[in-house]
Design an enzyme around this catalytic site. Structure first.
Site, PDB file in Angstrom:
ATOM      1  N   GLY A  42       0.838  -1.194   0.000  1.00 29.24           N
ATOM      2  CA  GLY A  42       0.000   0.000   0.000  1.00 29.24           C
ATOM      3  C   GLY A  42       0.871   1.241   0.000  1.00 29.24           C
ATOM      4  O   GLY A  42       1.895   1.302   0.689  1.00 29.24           O
ATOM      5  N   GLY A  44      -0.671   4.598  -0.017  1.00 25.31           N
ATOM      6  CA  GLY A  44      -1.436   5.791   0.325  1.00 25.31           C
ATOM      7  C   GLY A  44      -0.740   6.550   1.430  1.00 25.31           C
ATOM      8  O   GLY A  44       0.475   6.429   1.621  1.00 25.31           O
ATOM      9  N   LEU A  45      -1.482   7.342   2.177  1.00 23.87           N
ATOM     10  CA  LEU A  45      -0.848   8.152   3.207  1.00 23.87           C
ATOM     11  C   LEU A  45      -0.175   7.302   4.273  1.00 23.87           C
ATOM     12  O   LEU A  45       0.918   7.635   4.737  1.00 23.87           O
ATOM     13  CB  LEU A  45      -1.876   9.087   3.843  1.00 23.87           C
ATOM     14  N   HIS A 268     -21.481   7.493   5.450  1.00 21.28           N
ATOM     15  CA  HIS A 268     -21.250   8.938   5.398  1.00 21.28           C
ATOM     16  C   HIS A 268     -22.534   9.638   4.981  1.00 21.28           C
ATOM     17  O   HIS A 268     -23.165   9.257   3.997  1.00 21.28           O
ATOM     18  CB  HIS A 268     -20.132   9.252   4.399  1.00 21.28           C
ATOM     19  N   ARG A 333     -21.134  11.481  12.038  1.00 19.08           N
ATOM     20  CA  ARG A 333     -21.610  10.863  10.801  1.00 19.08           C
ATOM     21  C   ARG A 333     -22.673   9.798  11.027  1.00 19.08           C
ATOM     22  O   ARG A 333     -23.648   9.714  10.270  1.00 19.08           O
ATOM     23  CB  ARG A 333     -20.419  10.266  10.046  1.00 19.08           C
ATOM     24  N   HIS A 404     -18.828   4.409   3.399  1.00 18.86           N
ATOM     25  CA  HIS A 404     -17.645   5.250   3.224  1.00 18.86           C
ATOM     26  C   HIS A 404     -16.376   4.623   3.805  1.00 18.86           C
ATOM     27  O   HIS A 404     -15.508   4.167   3.087  1.00 18.86           O
ATOM     28  CB  HIS A 404     -17.912   6.613   3.859  1.00 18.86           C
ATOM     29  N   ARG A 438     -15.941   6.757  13.087  1.00 17.33           N
ATOM     30  CA  ARG A 438     -14.805   7.679  12.918  1.00 17.33           C
ATOM     31  C   ARG A 438     -15.311   9.100  12.767  1.00 17.33           C
ATOM     32  O   ARG A 438     -16.205   9.367  11.966  1.00 17.33           O
ATOM     33  CB  ARG A 438     -13.971   7.305  11.689  1.00 17.33           C
TER      34      ARG A 438
END
Length: 643
Positions: A42, A44-45, A268, A333, A404, A438
């Site tokens: 991975g 990503g961030l 979401h 959310r 989401h 979250r």
């Protein structure tokens, strides 16, 4: 067999745990770091920041991603911002308040120590990203700007217009590129992990397939880091990129890693509604829009078909402001999503099928001016107009909840290591920080915290005892794992049925949305657990996977991911049925307060449910649950209220 789950939470006061843990962690000397090879799956961030930081420290890193470039990772889709307890607005924020908001937002289903560390580290992330040149929005004075997000009464969210994830990923990507050029990181784009290799009980490598050539290869390492994101696409329709999948973490689960809280999936509230069966994904409108947009529906069912500008103010129900006056349109959310479903179920939804509510910017435009709204959210309004053909500066946006983020993931201890020694899991792929819900702008915070500031300190605790223990890639364990992967690929190609992958995936997604979506109950979950194995059998009997394995074959890629989703869906519903309470995004209809809020059972379910894979003669058997009790020494377990 798995013994007692040991989270390895350091002793001492909460605010000192992380510092004390770092001070007493094992170290690897600079000369020895180059002797270790680390696999990061991975980019990503979470994965990109981990690979870049480990490379900077001197480790030899192999980083894998199925995209054609790390810049294409799904982290770019996080639009609204990143949380940090900097208190630049001088409105009372602190590390403790961010910690408390996150624990409360997750409905008291996450570890105190992990969440406090996340809040503590958050302040460093902003400094790191500013130093990388991330163009955060600034006030007229030049100071970094902040805005509010759901579940908070302070402004702690840093943002770069409506493209925060993309800008943060560019900062991370340039750090990664620097290490690729320096030779410490070797990048493997368009390469998908298909299995984890266990040697003597330790994770020591992966089996991966090149998506360009179809070639299957073995890769050995001293430790494996999974940063492969979430599993929202099990629902077929979600805000996730089409390629997002559960394969890496699910294959690790089948090799002994525990999967924690898989039923905790986030809906979401601010997405463009479904418009027809032609859709393959849904589009997120950032939660940041709820700072200035007001959510409403008509008070009367008969007004739903009218244009919004023909419904007078006194005939509108601003239901979030009515139900949650303290937080209003910035309620968390899970609560905002259920509230939208509630008014639509009453017959007051708007748009096609009555599955939509208005997000209205008229008051904000009148108060602040259209130019200010354009500066804050311009690209989001452009995306909305391209998809719907409607100008949200003139008419309200139409939104509805959609799948989401996933709070569940592989179980990890305080060091971010799974119960399988040598297997570390970071970002959305683990379960550790968000509990049952979250808060907005916390995903980017967790991904960068894990990659930049936590894993580089905790990984050496394991590596220090592994010098010289890396097996060769042609060892029997690697040969066996490769053989299993090849057999699975062949099995997929040999089905030769008539049904498309999309038709089966859509059927699975609709079943999960109905039985394990925004609301669940025991009867529906029981029905899902009966139908999922039937659908799985149908897949292996009727699916059509054209082409062959030794070539570029996107149908084969998707078939493998769908096969894993069809197994994982059963685990999700099993977890949802076992958690006989409501908490956060897990809303069991049998357990709600008189006013319709989630009703927890702290006496029996204040725990992490970590599931162990079981098989019976090669067939999937009911998984075994291990419970990690959650202890709250700093916060008090109370009924979560945003009123």
């Amino acid at each position: 067999m798995i013994g007692t789950l040991e989270a390895k939470i350091p002793s001492g006061p909460l605010a000192e745990k992380w510092t004390n843990h770092k001070d007493h962690s094992r170290l690897i000397s600079p000369n020895n770091r180059r002797k270790f090879e680390i696999i990061v799956v991975g980019s990503g961030l979470a994965g990109g920041s981990a690979a870049a930081t480990l490379g900077e420290l001197g480790y030899r890193v192999k980083c894998f991603c199925y995209q054609d470039s790390p810049r294409r990772a799904h982290s770019i889709a996080a639009q609204g911002g990143i949380n940090a307890a900097k208190n630049y607005q001088n409105d009372g924020d602190s590390v403790y308040r961010l910690f408390h908001d996150t624990i409360k937002g997750g409905d008291f289903r996450s570890r105190e120590a992990n969440v406090y560390r996340l809040a503590e580290v958050s302040t460093n992330i902003i400094d790191q990203c500013v130093a990388q040149g991330v163009p955060f929005a600034r006030e007229y004075s030049g100071l970094l700007a902040n805005r509010s997000f759901g579940g908070a009464q302070v402004s702690r969210t840093f943002y770069a217009r409506g493209q925060t994830g993309q800008q943060l990923l560019l900062g991370c990507y340039q750090a990664l590129c620097r290490q690729i050029a320096a030779g410490t990181v070797q990048m493997f784009p368009q390469t998908e992990m298909l299995d984890l290799v266990i040697v003597a009980g330790h994770a020591k490598g992966i089996i991966a397939r090149s998506l360009r050539s179809g070639k299957i290869e073995k890769y050995a390492a001293d430790a494996v880091v999974l940063a492969t994101g979430g599993y929202g696409n099990v629902f077929y329709l979600s805000t996730n990129a089409r390629g997002c999948n559960v394969t890496a973490t699910y294959r690790a689960f089948k090799k002994g890693a525990l999967f924690a809280n898989p039923c905790f999936t986030q809906i979401h509230p601010t997405c463009i509604p479904v418009s027809g069966e032609h859709q393959s994904k849904l589009t997120l409108m950032s939660e940041s829009l709820r700072n200035d947009g007001r959510v409403w529906v008509p008070k009367r069912k008969e007004d739903c078909a009218k244009p919004p500008n023909e419904i007078p103010e006194n005939e509108r129900d601003y239901y979030l402001e009515r139900k949650y006056p303290s937080y209003g349109n910035l309620a968390p959310r899970d609560i905002s999503s259920r509230a939208a479903k509630e008014v639509c179920d009453e017959g007051r939804g708007i748009g096609p099928g009555g599955r939509g509510v208005y997000l209205d910017f008229a008051d904000a435009i009148k108060r602040l001016g259209e130019n200010t709204i354009r500066e804050r959210y311009g690209n989001l309004f452009e995306v909305y107009e391209k998809i719907t053909g409607e100008d949200a500066y003139r008419v309200p946006m139409r939104i509805y909840p959609a799948v989401h983020y996933t709070m569940g993931g592989l179980w990890v201890d305080y060091d971010l290591m799974s119960n399988v020694p040598g297997l570390f899991v970071i970002g959305e792929a683990n379960f550790s920080d968000h509990g049952a819900n979250r808060l907005g702008a916390s995903a980017l915070m967790q991904g960068l915290a894990d990659g930049y500031f936590i894993l580089p300190y905790t990984l050496p605790n394991y590596l220090a005892g592994q010098i010289g223990k890396r097996p060769p890639a042609d060892s029997p364990e690697f040969q066996k794992a490769e053989g299993e992967v090849r057999a699975r690929v062949k099995k997929l190609l040999d089905v030769d049925g008539k049904r498309s992958l999309d038709s089966i995936h859509r059927e699975l997604g609709l079943l999960l949305w109905d039985k394990c979506g925004m609301a669940r109950n025991a009867k529906g979950l029981g029905e899902a657990l009966q139908r999922i194995p039937e659908l799985r059998e149908k897949f292996w009997r009727e699916v059509q996977v054209p082409g062959d394995g030794e070539d570029f074959n996107q149908s084969l890629e998707r078939a493998g991911r769908l096969a894993d989703f069809l197994e994982f869906a059963e685990l999700m519903c099993t977890d949802a049925l076992a958690r006989d309470e409501s908490s956060g995004a897990h809303f069991r209809e049998e357990h709600q307060t008189p006013d319709g809020e989630a009703l927890r059972d702290d006496g029996n379910h204040a725990a992490v449910f970590a599931w162990e894979f079981q098989s019976d003669n090669g067939h999937i058997a009911p998984p075994k649950v291990h419970r990690e009790p959650l202890h709250f020494e700093t916060v008090h377990l109370t009924q979560r209220s945003y009123k």
